[in-house]
Design an enzyme around this catalytic site. Sequence first.
Site, short mmCIF file in Angstrom:
data_model
loop_
_atom_site.label_atom_id
_atom_site.label_comp_id
_atom_site.label_asym_id
_atom_site.label_seq_id
_atom_site.Cartn_x
_atom_site.Cartn_y
_atom_site.Cartn_z
N SER A 163 0.84 -1.20 0.00
CA SER A 163 0.00 0.00 0.00
C SER A 163 0.88 1.25 0.00
O SER A 163 1.67 1.44 -0.91
CB SER A 163 -0.96 -0.03 1.19
OG SER A 163 -1.88 1.03 1.14
N HIS A 207 -8.17 1.34 -1.00
CA HIS A 207 -8.08 0.40 -2.11
C HIS A 207 -9.44 -0.12 -2.55
O HIS A 207 -9.58 -1.28 -2.93
CB HIS A 207 -7.11 -0.74 -1.78
CG HIS A 207 -5.77 -0.24 -1.34
ND1 HIS A 207 -4.91 0.40 -2.22
CD2 HIS A 207 -5.15 -0.23 -0.13
CE1 HIS A 207 -3.82 0.75 -1.56
NE2 HIS A 207 -3.96 0.40 -0.29
#
Length: 307
Positions: free
Chosen positions: A89, A193
């Site tokens: 991430s 996300h």
Amino acid sequence: MLVLVAPGQGAQTPGFLTPWLELPGAADRVAAWSDAIGLDLVHYGTQADADAIRDTSVAQPLLVAAGILSASALGAIADIAPGAVAGHSVGEITAASFAGVLDDTAALTLVRKRGLAMADAAAITETGMSALLGGDPEVSVAHLEKLGLTPANVNGAGQIVAAGTLEQLAALNDDKPEGVRKVVPLKVAGAFHTHHMAPAVDALAKAAADLTPADPKVTYVSNKDGRAVATGAEVLERLVGQVANPVRWDLCMETFKELGATALIEVSPGGTLVGLAKRALPGVKTLALKTPDDLDAARELIAEHGA
């Protein structure tokens, strides 16, 4: 072959930056980054409580700063000589710095704008993320989709992170997929996300347009599909789209295996990715660079497995 990886949001804990700032020149370096991005990283890394550093706009630059600082304590990337770099991430921005795609200031500037944009997007709807421990991935993904949740992180080693509204996550807690032992809420402030982050993509694209990325100097493995990315322009493009796309850390670890990884070091505040690697990459030596006390062991690993 050594892989150098950087953790994502949720890895931060109160005061974790304190011992790193005791290294020569570290406090001045972090203070300069703080001035450049308009955020007191020293304060948040040493004195702020868990709630304060849970704030997306704080946590993300804090993690990237810690990752860059701890890796640099090992030496220049050319001295560490990893065969590949990657980040989970927001850790992908840290990895972009390792690979020479972005310099330190550009990486911190980008992640500051990323954190602010994602915080703004998260404020539109109350959302969050929870980790599913155990279970069959295919069964879990189908169950999440039935509940309207997104499998935002497919981490491998039997772990999937679900993201969605708080109501959807509450329903998941009451109705776990078959085989899942536990559902653990994560210390994040939004459904990262997922489609909930779409507004942040536009903001990040504008921020990225001001940057001039270089091509990676070492193999850069992308969260999007576990593929090695050859150009700086594509790395930056993927960093932008990544905020609204699932993280496929399982595919990244498959690529590490295919590349012949024999050791993996996770930079500060390490631990999460090492835990996944221990289960998914048997035989690969691992080390979490949590404090400067771990530097000597990391250097020994580098001497044995670096290029």
